[in-house]
Write a protein that holds these residues in place. Sequence first.
Motif, PDB file in Angstrom:
ATOM      1  N   GLU B 123      13.713 -11.025  -4.241  1.00 51.72           N
ATOM      2  CA  GLU B 123      13.531 -12.478  -4.095  1.00 51.72           C
ATOM      3  C   GLU B 123      13.261 -13.109  -5.463  1.00 51.72           C
ATOM      4  N   ILE B 124      13.932 -14.226  -5.701  1.00 47.82           N
ATOM      5  CA  ILE B 124      13.791 -14.949  -6.970  1.00 47.82           C
ATOM      6  C   ILE B 124      13.336 -16.375  -6.652  1.00 47.82           C
ATOM      7  N   ILE B 125      12.263 -16.823  -7.280  1.00 47.60           N
ATOM      8  CA  ILE B 125      11.794 -18.191  -7.061  1.00 47.60           C
ATOM      9  C   ILE B 125      11.810 -18.940  -8.382  1.00 47.60           C
ATOM     10  N   ASN B 126      12.507 -20.070  -8.391  1.00 44.54           N
ATOM     11  CA  ASN B 126      12.475 -20.941  -9.564  1.00 44.54           C
ATOM     12  C   ASN B 126      11.338 -21.939  -9.355  1.00 44.54           C
ATOM     13  N   ARG B 127      10.207 -21.686  -9.992  1.00 46.80           N
ATOM     14  CA  ARG B 127       9.022 -22.513  -9.740  1.00 46.80           C
ATOM     15  C   ARG B 127       9.174 -23.907 -10.337  1.00 46.80           C
ATOM     16  N   THR B 128      10.076 -24.040 -11.286  1.00 48.89           N
ATOM     17  CA  THR B 128      10.275 -25.351 -11.903  1.00 48.89           C
ATOM     18  C   THR B 128      10.877 -26.332 -10.904  1.00 48.89           C
ATOM     19  N   ASN B 129      11.853 -25.862 -10.090  1.00 51.18           N
ATOM     20  CA  ASN B 129      12.446 -26.797  -9.127  1.00 51.18           C
ATOM     21  C   ASN B 129      12.205 -26.374  -7.671  1.00 51.18           C
ATOM     22  N   GLY B 130      11.450 -25.279  -7.485  1.00 49.11           N
ATOM     23  CA  GLY B 130      11.059 -24.875  -6.133  1.00 49.11           C
ATOM     24  C   GLY B 130      12.113 -24.132  -5.346  1.00 49.11           C
ATOM     25  N   ARG B 131      13.283 -23.857  -5.939  1.00 51.09           N
ATOM     26  CA  ARG B 131      14.339 -23.188  -5.170  1.00 51.09           C
ATOM     27  C   ARG B 131      14.102 -21.686  -5.098  1.00 51.09           C
ATOM     28  N   ARG B 132      14.544 -21.105  -3.961  1.00 54.32           N
ATOM     29  CA  ARG B 132      14.424 -19.654  -3.754  1.00 54.32           C
ATOM     30  C   ARG B 132      15.809 -19.032  -3.638  1.00 54.32           C
ATOM     31  N   TYR B 133      15.939 -17.840  -4.137  1.00 63.07           N
ATOM     32  CA  TYR B 133      17.215 -17.128  -4.070  1.00 63.07           C
ATOM     33  C   TYR B 133      16.975 -15.684  -3.640  1.00 63.07           C
ATOM     34  N   GLN B 134      17.986 -15.088  -3.014  1.00 62.79           N
ATOM     35  CA  GLN B 134      17.899 -13.683  -2.636  1.00 62.79           C
ATOM     36  C   GLN B 134      19.009 -12.900  -3.350  1.00 62.79           C
ATOM     37  N   ALA B 135      18.627 -11.945  -4.170  1.00 66.07           N
ATOM     38  CA  ALA B 135      19.623 -11.143  -4.897  1.00 66.07           C
ATOM     39  C   ALA B 135      20.304 -10.160  -3.954  1.00 66.07           C
ATOM     40  N   ASN B 136      21.559  -9.781  -4.285  1.00 68.04           N
ATOM     41  CA  ASN B 136      22.279  -8.776  -3.499  1.00 68.04           C
ATOM     42  C   ASN B 136      21.508  -7.462  -3.549  1.00 68.04           C
ATOM     43  N   PRO B 137      21.360  -6.786  -2.408  1.00 67.60           N
ATOM     44  CA  PRO B 137      20.632  -5.512  -2.429  1.00 67.60           C
ATOM     45  C   PRO B 137      21.391  -4.453  -3.230  1.00 67.60           C
ATOM     46  N   LEU B 138      20.667  -3.579  -3.909  1.00 64.39           N
ATOM     47  CA  LEU B 138      21.293  -2.491  -4.656  1.00 64.39           C
ATOM     48  C   LEU B 138      21.607  -1.352  -3.684  1.00 64.39           C
ATOM     49  N   PRO B 139      22.707  -0.583  -3.916  1.00 64.74           N
ATOM     50  CA  PRO B 139      23.012   0.560  -3.055  1.00 64.74           C
ATOM     51  C   PRO B 139      21.837   1.553  -3.052  1.00 64.74           C
ATOM     52  N   ASP B 140      21.701   2.299  -1.951  1.00 66.00           N
ATOM     53  CA  ASP B 140      20.571   3.217  -1.786  1.00 66.00           C
ATOM     54  C   ASP B 140      20.408   4.207  -2.942  1.00 66.00           C
ATOM     55  N   PHE B 141      21.537   4.797  -3.369  1.00 69.22           N
ATOM     56  CA  PHE B 141      21.402   5.831  -4.402  1.00 69.22           C
ATOM     57  C   PHE B 141      20.982   5.219  -5.732  1.00 69.22           C
ATOM     58  N   VAL B 142      21.377   3.962  -5.946  1.00 69.81           N
ATOM     59  CA  VAL B 142      20.954   3.263  -7.168  1.00 69.81           C
ATOM     60  C   VAL B 142      19.444   3.002  -7.109  1.00 69.81           C
TER      61      VAL B 142
END
Lengths: 415, 165
Positions: B123-142
Motif C-alpha cells: 500500500e502506498i499513501i501520498n500524504r500530500t494529496n491524500g491519495r492511496r494506491y495499491q502496488a501489483n503483488p510480487l510473485p511468491d518466489f520473488v
Amino acid sequence: MGTLIEEIFSRRAGGTVQAGEIVLLDVDYIMSHDNTTPLAIKAFREIGKPILDKNKIVLHLDHAYPAPNILAAENHRKILDFVKEQQLPHLFQQGVCHQVMLEEGFVTPGSIIIGADSHSNTYGAMGAFGTGLGSTEIGVAWVTGKCWFKVPETIRVELSGHTQPGVYAKDVMIHIAGLLGMDGGTYRSVEFGGEYIDNLPMHERIIFPNMSTEIGAKCGLIAADDVTIAYLENETPAKGPFERIVPANPRYERVLEIDVSLLAPQVACHPDVDNVKPLMAVEGLEVHEVYIGTCTNARYEDLEIVANILKGRKVNPLTRVIVTPASARIYKKALKNGLIEILIDAGCIVTGAGCGACIGRHGGILAPGERALTTMNRNFVGRMGSPLSEIYLASPATAAATALTGRITDPRGCL
Amino acid sequence: MSKAWTFGENMNTDEIIPGRYNITIDPLELAKNVFCEVKPEYVKNAQPGDVIVGGQNFGCGSSREHAPIAIKGSLAKCVIAASFARIFFRNAVNIGLPILECPEAAVGISEGDDVEVNLSTGEIINRTNGRRYQANPLPDFVLKIADAGGIVNFLKMHDIQEVLA
C-alpha cells in the motif's frame, strides 16, 4: 510445441513448458567480465559454498582493459587472484566477451548461457538462449549451476526481401528499434526470422540478438540452420552434433512483418536508441569522433567494409577516428590481410581489442559538446564521457563515410 | 516523512550511476554518485527513508548491479515505478532493494510529496494529496527471496530448488 524459446527451455526442463511458467534450469556457461566479476566474487564469498562446476565459469577482462587507472587494475588483480585460487580453466583477455564466447565455441544451438552483461542476448544468433543478469546471480549460479527464468512471451519479427547496397543488418535493426521502442520487447523473447535472415551471413545475424537488449528483450533468437552449423564447424572449436531447434506450432504474442527492400541507411540519434531517423534527415550534422568497435559491429567483415571505403582516402583531419577490433583474432586477420594498414594510412587510430570507448572509461572519451557517430548498440546520455556529449548509432559503412567528411554522410555515395 | 524523488520514463542504468563510477563495489561510495547527472541535488539533500519514483521501464540498459546497489546505498526506502526493466527487477530482488510496481502511483506522486509505503502490503499513501494506491503483488518466489533479504541470504538457509518449492 511452441516458440523457439519454449522449445529451447522445454528440452532443458525435460518436459513441455510454456510462456508464463517459472522454471529452474541448469545453465551451460556462466559469463562475467572485469566490470561485473568482483561483485560476483563478493556474493560467492558471502554464500560460503563451493563452486559446483569450474568448467561452466567463463571470465573475461575486456571492459577497461588494459587497466586505464589504479581502481581498474585492482579489479583485474582481484579477478586474476580468484582464478588462481579456484583454478578456473576459462579466462580470456583478448577481446570483447561476447565475440570471444562465439569464437571459442562456448555458444551452440540450444545451449543456455547467462552473463553478467546485458548484451549476453548476443548468443541468440546461434540459436542459444543468452541473457544478461546481475553479478549476484552469477555468484549464485557458480554455486548452484542453475538459474530461474520466467518463460517469456515471444514477439516474432518476420523479415522479407533483400537490402540495397549500402544498407546493412545494422540499419535494419535500428529501424526495428525505432518501430518497437526501447521498452517494446521488455520481458519478451524476440524471434528474428524470414527470408532476409535466412540469407544473412553470421556476422550480420549477430546484430539482431545483440541489439534486442536495446528494446528491453530477455533474449533475441535466430533458429540454427546451415549458416549456423557452418560457422560453428569452420570458425570455432565447438564439437557437434548440433541440434537445429526450430519453432513448432508457435503462438506469438505479436508478429511484426517488415520488408527490408526499400530501407535506406538509418541512424539512431541522441539521446535514445528509438530516436531513429533515416540518415538523410541528419545528413551533414558535424561529428567530432567516429568510433568503429564493440560487440555489435567490429568483426572482420565490418572492418573490411570500412577499409574498402577508406582505401586510398584520408579521414577528415579534425575528426578523431578510432577502430577497436572486437577480438585479437579479428585484429590478427585484419592485419594479415592488409586492412589495418589501409585504416592507418587513412588516418585512423587502431587500438587493441576490447570494449574500448563504448563505456566511457578509456579509449575515446568525449568532451562536453562533442558528438560521436559510432557502430555501438547504445547511445545513453553520457555513456562515452561527458553528459553534454551526443552519440549517434549507425552501420560501419555510414561510420566510414562519416569519417571522411566529419559530417554524417550517406555511405551509398562512396561504396 | 519520506520525501518522493521523481524520475521520468526509461530511466537507464547510466543515468542511475554513470559507467565511469562503477569501478567500486562499495555501496556508500556508489551512493555518492547516484543520479549525479540527472538529479545532482538528490545526493546532497536526500534523507534515509526517502522514496524513488520512476515511470515505465525503470532501470533499463546495462546489467550493472551497481545501479540498484547505489540506490540502496543512498538509504532510499524503495523504488516505485510504473514498470521495471527486467535485469534491474531481478537485481533489485537479489540484493534486497524493495521495489513496487504501480503505474497509478508513478503518475500520482510529484517531486517532494510526502509518501508512506507499507512494503509488506504494497500500500502506498501520498500524504500530500491524500491519495492511496495499491502496488501489483510480487510473485511468491520473488517474495521468498525478498523476505530472506536477497538471494545470498536465501541460499545461506535454503537449497536453490526451494525457490520454486
